[in-house]
Write an enzyme that holds these catalytic residues in place. Structure first.
Site, PDB file in Angstrom:
ATOM      1  N   CYS A 128      27.089  54.787  37.751  1.00  0.00           N
ATOM      2  CA  CYS A 128      27.824  54.357  36.562  1.00  0.00           C
ATOM      3  C   CYS A 128      28.217  55.592  35.746  1.00  0.00           C
ATOM      4  CB  CYS A 128      26.961  53.434  35.716  1.00  0.00           C
ATOM      5  SG  CYS A 128      27.622  53.120  34.071  1.00  0.00           S
ATOM      6  N   CYS A 137      26.019  55.312  32.104  1.00  0.00           N
ATOM      7  CA  CYS A 137      24.566  55.408  32.055  1.00  0.00           C
ATOM      8  C   CYS A 137      23.959  56.032  33.307  1.00  0.00           C
ATOM      9  CB  CYS A 137      23.947  54.033  31.808  1.00  0.00           C
ATOM     10  SG  CYS A 137      24.000  52.957  33.240  1.00  0.00           S
TER      11      CYS A 137
END
Lengths: 292, 258
Positions: free
Chosen positions: A248, A251
């Site tokens: 991601c 994050c």
């Protein structure tokens, strides 16, 4: 909370959680039956709701049937808490039931969802309510409702396997990516609603109660806590979930379902968690890689 | 020997309102035997076949089938679940129009493999292997396994339908005009194939046809129907060479000499 305190929080002129008490009783009876026969589609008298069919009328009715004044509600749409559908439904229950709402999966007692199961594992006592557009997993294979009911009753799921065969013959693999049919408790074949197949393994032996509501099709079905749920497949072409070759972008998670977001008109793109709460949580307090 | 017939039919009758489609038909069918039912259009042949294969429930009489485990059982008294199980394991139905018996949009392999999957086959490679070997047996090109039947010729569709039915190793196959609508040379090859398969697999077959040539080639025994009644039955050669009933005589006499 006493009756007066509840009334004070509910919008004047509306019954608690919008539906009248008789309707809620009918829905609860349907839910009890659905829980007793996991995966079986129980018909119910679906009501007109103040939003169009296809926008979550089934899920809303199920939520209205089970919600109490002490519940905390979370609503997600495609994993996000801040999309139109999720915001509207959350506001609807804040207004008509006066309940607390939250974005945090862990803090919610009821989670109504469309198209995703939260990444944060659910726990005992939580209820997850799915909005279902087409409850019949065999609809695209067998148009007759009479026949599909017979197939479920007699457990004749050959036709489902035939369409899997067809997929492998044509594409070399099973091409279903969402709404991937599952076998509940080794008995009924069930549509898990249009969640990505990535979420199918989360349905298996989940400690939370799973309720599925289809408003237009007037069906409710359920998977009780810790019920085995298996995705259909072939022995030599086993069920596989999607994977991504990058984490991601926000994050850094490598364990969650990623959305591809186009960022300009020159082909740039980024991959981010579809579960916004999970992603924000990880940014707020980064965890060790072991959590992934 | 205390052997039982595979199918025992007694006084079978079917009415549609006032119309008598089929009246007091009785016969025994033995394993490995091919029975032909001939007669003109509207004589009740197809109705009889549908009653026998439990697709239609009769107004009178019984159809008993020798099940593998429980002896002779009345087909029409079985639970629907059991009937449907028979239908996709022990029995086969070859329709006149392949469209009725095939999934036209799915590949040939899926069509052949469907019965295997219906009884629990869950290994793609095995199913495909079996489908390929059946394509060989019905003399179809292996390369066509992923093509849907809608792009096949009539003769190939009929072959595929046969493969699809025989893959579950049935004991009894119902055929309704299996060669209807095919040209003569294709018919001849299909009949040849059927004859081979029937004798290799020891199948019992009930063939409904109006074509006496098909009856002569394929069947051991013949029933001649007229107006819903069986007017004559006996060994095929006997019936065709020495017909006793006036209608049978008419039927045999009507064959166009080539």
């Amino acid at each position: 909370m006493n009756a007066a305190a509840i009334d004070a929080k509910v919008e004047a002129g509306y019954n608690f959680a919008y539906l009248d008490e008789q309707t809620k009783r009918m829905i609860r009876r349907t839910i009890l039956k659905a829980v007793a026969v996991p995966g079986y589609q129980v018909p119910f008298g679906s009501r007109e709701m103040p939003l169009p069919f296809g926008w979550g009328t089934g899920g809303i009715q199920v939520t209205a049937g089970i919600i109490g004044p002490d519940d905390t509600l979370k609503v997600i749409d495609q994993g996000a808490d801040d999309t139109t559908n999720a915001v509207s439904i959350r506001a609807f229950f804040a207004k008509t039931a006066g309940v607390a709402t939250t974005d945090h999966t862990g803090a919610a007692s009821i989670i109504q969802t469309r198209h995703r199961v939260p990444e944060t594992p659910l726990r005992e006592g939580q209820v997850i309510v799915f909005q279902v557009p087409i409850p019949e997993p065999l609809r695209m294979l067998e148009p007759s409702e009479v026949e599909t009911r017979k197939i479920h009753a007699l457990e004749e799921y050959g036709v489902l396997q035939v369409s899997l065969y067809e997929d492998i013959a044509r594409h070399g693999r099973i091409a279903w990516a969402y709404n991937y049919p599952v076998v509940v408790n080794e008995r009924y074949v069930m549509s898990p609603s249009p969640i990505p197949k990535f979420d199918n393994p989360k349905l298996n032996r989940n400690p939370a109660l799973q309720l599925y509501g289809a408003g237009r099709e007037k069906r409710i079905y359920a998977v009780p806590p810790y019920t085995p749920v298996r995705s259909v497949d072939f022995e030599d072409h086993p069920f596989k979930i999607e994977s991504w070759d990058q984490p991601c972008a926000i994050c850094g998670s490598t364990a969650s379902f990623l959305d591809e977001v186009i960022t300009d008109d020159r082909g740039s793109r980024m991959y981010v968690c579809s579960d916004t709460d999970y992603c924000a949580d990880r940014v707020a307090e980064p965890r060790s890689a072991a959590d992934d | 020997m205390t052997e039982l017939p595979l199918l025992r039919v007694r006084n079978l009758g079917k009415r549609f309102g006032q119309t008598l489609a089929c009246d007091s038909v009785s016969f025994d069918l033995w394993p490995g035997e091919v029975l032909g039912v001939v007669g003109e259009s509207g004589s009740g042949k197809t109705t009889l076949l549908n009653c026998l294969s439990a697709q239609l429930s009769p107004s009178a009489g019984t159809v008993e089938y020798l099940t593998r485990s429980d002896g002779l059982l009345d087909v029409h008294r079985l639970s629907e679940a059991r009937q449907r199980l028979l239908m996709r394991t022990d029995w086969g139905v070859v329709h006149q129009n392949p469209r009725d018996g095939l999934r036209m949009g799915m590949s040939a392999g899926a069509n052949v493999g469907e019965r295997l999957m219906a009884v629990g086959a869950r290994h793609y490679g095995d199913i495909r292997g079996e489908a390929l070997s059946w394509l060989d047996k019905v003399e179809m090109d292996r390369g066509r396994i992923d093509d849907p039947p809608k792009v096949f010729s009539g003769g190939m569709q009929q072959r595929l339908q046969i493969a699809r039915n025989l893959v579950s190793k049935p004991r009894l196959v119902f055929m309704d005009e299996p060669t209807g609508g095919l040209d003569v040379s294709v018919q001849a090859r299909l009949l040849d194939l059927l004859r081979g398969l029937v004798s290799d697999l020891g199948l019992a077959v009930i063939v409904v046809t109006h074509d006496l040539g098909v009856a002569r080639l394929l069947t051991h025994r013949l029933m001649v129907m007229q107006g819903g009644r069986v007017v004559e039955q006996g060994l095929t050669d006997q019936v065709l060479d020495d017909p006793q009933h006036p209608y049978s005589q008419l039927l045999v006499a009507s064959i166009l000499p080539v």
